[in-house]
Design a protein around this motif. Structure first.
Motif, PDB file in Angstrom:
ATOM      1  N   ALA A  53      -6.805   0.371  -3.838  1.00 17.13           N
ATOM      2  CA  ALA A  53      -5.662  -0.371  -3.170  1.00 17.13           C
ATOM      3  C   ALA A  53      -5.793  -1.932  -3.184  1.00 17.13           C
ATOM      4  CB  ALA A  53      -5.543  -0.252  -1.524  1.00 17.13           C
ATOM      5  N   ALA A  54      -6.914  -2.536  -3.482  1.00 19.18           N
ATOM      6  CA  ALA A  54      -7.047  -3.779  -3.729  1.00 19.18           C
ATOM      7  C   ALA A  54      -7.233  -4.372  -5.003  1.00 19.18           C
ATOM      8  CB  ALA A  54      -8.332  -4.277  -2.803  1.00 19.18           C
ATOM      9  N   HIS A  55      -7.341  -3.323  -5.971  1.00 20.22           N
ATOM     10  CA  HIS A  55      -7.373  -3.630  -7.316  1.00 20.22           C
ATOM     11  C   HIS A  55      -6.340  -4.617  -7.782  1.00 20.22           C
ATOM     12  CE1 HIS A  55      -7.746  -3.335 -11.678  1.00 20.22           C
ATOM     13  NE2 HIS A  55      -9.302  -2.866 -11.426  1.00 20.22           N
ATOM     14  N   PRO A  56      -6.597  -5.546  -8.473  1.00 19.33           N
ATOM     15  CA  PRO A  56      -5.380  -6.574  -8.903  1.00 19.33           C
ATOM     16  C   PRO A  56      -4.450  -5.758  -9.787  1.00 19.33           C
ATOM     17  CG  PRO A  56      -7.648  -7.465  -9.480  1.00 19.33           C
ATOM     18  CD  PRO A  56      -7.769  -6.045  -8.879  1.00 19.33           C
ATOM     19  N   ALA A  57      -4.745  -4.698 -10.770  1.00 17.42           N
ATOM     20  CA  ALA A  57      -3.704  -4.075 -11.681  1.00 17.42           C
ATOM     21  C   ALA A  57      -2.817  -3.144 -10.633  1.00 17.42           C
ATOM     22  CB  ALA A  57      -4.240  -3.119 -12.398  1.00 17.42           C
ATOM     23  N   PHE A  58      -3.481  -2.505  -9.641  1.00 17.05           N
ATOM     24  CA  PHE A  58      -2.636  -1.663  -8.628  1.00 17.05           C
ATOM     25  C   PHE A  58      -1.794  -2.495  -7.757  1.00 17.05           C
ATOM     26  CE2 PHE A  58      -1.850   0.630  -4.474  1.00 17.05           C
ATOM     27  CZ  PHE A  58      -1.265   1.522  -5.270  1.00 17.05           C
ATOM     28  N   VAL A  59      -2.137  -3.716  -7.126  1.00 17.17           N
ATOM     29  CA  VAL A  59      -1.361  -4.517  -6.276  1.00 17.17           C
ATOM     30  C   VAL A  59      -0.323  -5.169  -7.091  1.00 17.17           C
ATOM     31  CG1 VAL A  59      -1.461  -6.509  -4.901  1.00 17.17           C
ATOM     32  CG2 VAL A  59      -3.314  -5.027  -4.809  1.00 17.17           C
ATOM     33  N   THR A  60      -0.516  -5.498  -8.111  1.00 14.32           N
ATOM     34  CA  THR A  60       0.519  -6.281  -8.972  1.00 14.32           C
ATOM     35  C   THR A  60       1.490  -5.184  -9.333  1.00 14.32           C
ATOM     36  OG1 THR A  60      -0.784  -7.592 -10.115  1.00 14.32           O
ATOM     37  CG2 THR A  60       1.150  -7.204 -11.427  1.00 14.32           C
ATOM     38  N   ARG A  61       1.438  -4.046  -9.684  1.00 13.26           N
ATOM     39  CA  ARG A  61       2.341  -2.989 -10.156  1.00 13.26           C
ATOM     40  C   ARG A  61       3.101  -2.757  -8.891  1.00 13.26           C
ATOM     41  NH1 ARG A  61       0.007   0.952 -14.921  1.00 13.26           N
ATOM     42  NH2 ARG A  61      -1.246  -0.585 -15.919  1.00 13.26           N
ATOM     43  N   LEU A  62       2.447  -2.553  -7.680  1.00 13.58           N
ATOM     44  CA  LEU A  62       2.964  -2.033  -6.415  1.00 13.58           C
ATOM     45  C   LEU A  62       4.079  -3.255  -5.850  1.00 13.58           C
ATOM     46  CD1 LEU A  62       2.927  -0.057  -4.075  1.00 13.58           C
ATOM     47  CD2 LEU A  62       1.151  -1.168  -2.842  1.00 13.58           C
ATOM     48  N   LEU A  63       3.685  -4.394  -5.805  1.00 14.19           N
ATOM     49  CA  LEU A  63       4.558  -5.443  -5.643  1.00 14.19           C
ATOM     50  C   LEU A  63       5.635  -5.364  -6.621  1.00 14.19           C
ATOM     51  CD1 LEU A  63       1.864  -8.398  -4.933  1.00 14.19           C
ATOM     52  CD2 LEU A  63       3.231  -6.925  -3.204  1.00 14.19           C
TER      53      LEU A  63
END
Length: 348
Positions: A53-63
């Motif tokens: 959940a705090a991984h940059p790639a995941f956060v970027t795509r989620l946002l």
């Protein structure tokens, strides 16, 4: 994943694992398939369990998924909560993604955008040109002139105000906020010629009921060899409509054909509106019938055109045809139909 509960509040982040999950984690491939907030929340819950959940790639795509053009307020709120749960966001892309979401939302909140921007500064993340463009657009959409002026001052301080993307956005922000003098001052201080800046000024002149000035700017742009865009011609057609300048409107229509812009739905809709307001319903009908595809606005403008010219039955017939095509009417459509009924002695 289907067992995850629906919630408008993102799940809490678990403590970061010793090893950061790889950027090509299988869960990332499922993100583009989340078509609503429920599925997005379910996937997010799974990501929390996987320590992703705090991984940059995941956060970027989620946002990014939560902030498309015209994002629903609930999606924006979810994106903001996701962002707020990251302890020390240091990626400028995250801030810019959120700001862009606020800028493109129909229910834009300048205050919310400003809070994101303030946190960016507090975290020591340097704003870039994209930051200021999105922040200023959010201020323009919310008609927040005071916040826009403060953003302008800071852009000047960090040397971003003269950037080719920031400058037209400043002109548009002042114009949208009703400060035509400031918009003109920004425009007059331009070092070079820029189509986007001319578009912003032409649109500003039309919005403030100065169609003559809009036409002067349009001719000035042509004289400088700048090729108009769809934004340019839509504003100029609105100026013709305000002036009732039918022959000039016809000349611009020919010019639009030469530029190849007549195939664009928004341009054709502006042509219909211009012809109708200039008194030529025939030309308006011709443009409408020649359109390969029509959106809700095109149907509504044609219905209003029929109504304003006293053709109530034709307006109602077109309204029925619109519904058969599966186009959902809006407030403008219904106003046109009601106007048609009242002026033709019909009972809707």
């Amino acid at each position: 994943m289907s067992s995850a509960p629906l919630t408008s509040t993102p799940p809490p982040l678990l403590p970061a694992k010793s090893k950061s999950p790889p950027p090509h984690h299988p869960l990332l491939s499922h993100l583009p398939h989340c078509t609503n907030l429920r599925s997005l929340a379910q996937l997010h819950a799974a990501a929390v369990k996987a320590g992703l959940a705090a991984h940059p790639a995941f956060v970027t795509r989620l946002l990014t998924l939560c902030t498309p053009p015209g994002a629903h307020p609930a999606h924006l709120a979810y994106a903001r909560q996701v962002f707020d749960r990251v302890p020390h966001p240091a990626d400028a892309v995250w801030y810019n993604t959120l700001l862009r979401g606020y800028a493109r939302s129909p229910s834009s909140s300048a205050a919310a955008a400003v809070r994101v921007f303030v946190r960016m500064l507090e975290e020591g993340v340097a704003p870039d040109t994209y930051t200021f463009v999105s922040l200023l657009k959010a201020c323009a959409a919310a008609r927040a002139g005071e916040e826009g002026r403060q953003a302008h001052a800071l852009a000047v301080k960090v040397g971003a105000a003269g950037h080719e993307y920031v400058r037209p956005t400043l002109i548009n922000m002042y114009a949208e906020c009703g400060d035509a003098r400031a918009a003109r001052a920004m425009f007059d201080r331009m070092d070079g010629d820029c189509v986007v800046s001319y578009n912003a000024m032409i649109a500003a002149a039309v919005r403030s009921s100065r169609p003559g000035e809009a036409l002067v700017l349009f001719r000035e742009m042509q004289a400088k060899g700048l090729e108009p865009t769809s934004v340019s011609v839509i504003s100029v057609l609105s100026a013709c409509a305000l002036l009732g300048a039918l022959e000039l409107g016809r000349w611009i229509h020919d010019y639009v054909r030469k530029l190849g812009l007549d195939s664009l739905v928004k341009v054709s809709t502006a042509l219909i509106d211009m012809y109708a307001k200039c008194g030529s319903l025939e030309d308006a009908i011709s443009v409408f019938q020649g359109m390969e595809s029509r959106d809700k606005q095109a149907w509504s403008v044609m219905i209003v055109a029929y109504a304003n010219h006293g053709y109530g039955r034709e307006a109602i017939s077109l309204f029925e045809e619109m519904k058969k095509h599966g186009i959902k009417p809006d407030d403008i459509t219904f106003l046109g139909v009601l106007y048609a009924c009242s002026h033709s002695g019909l009972i809707c």
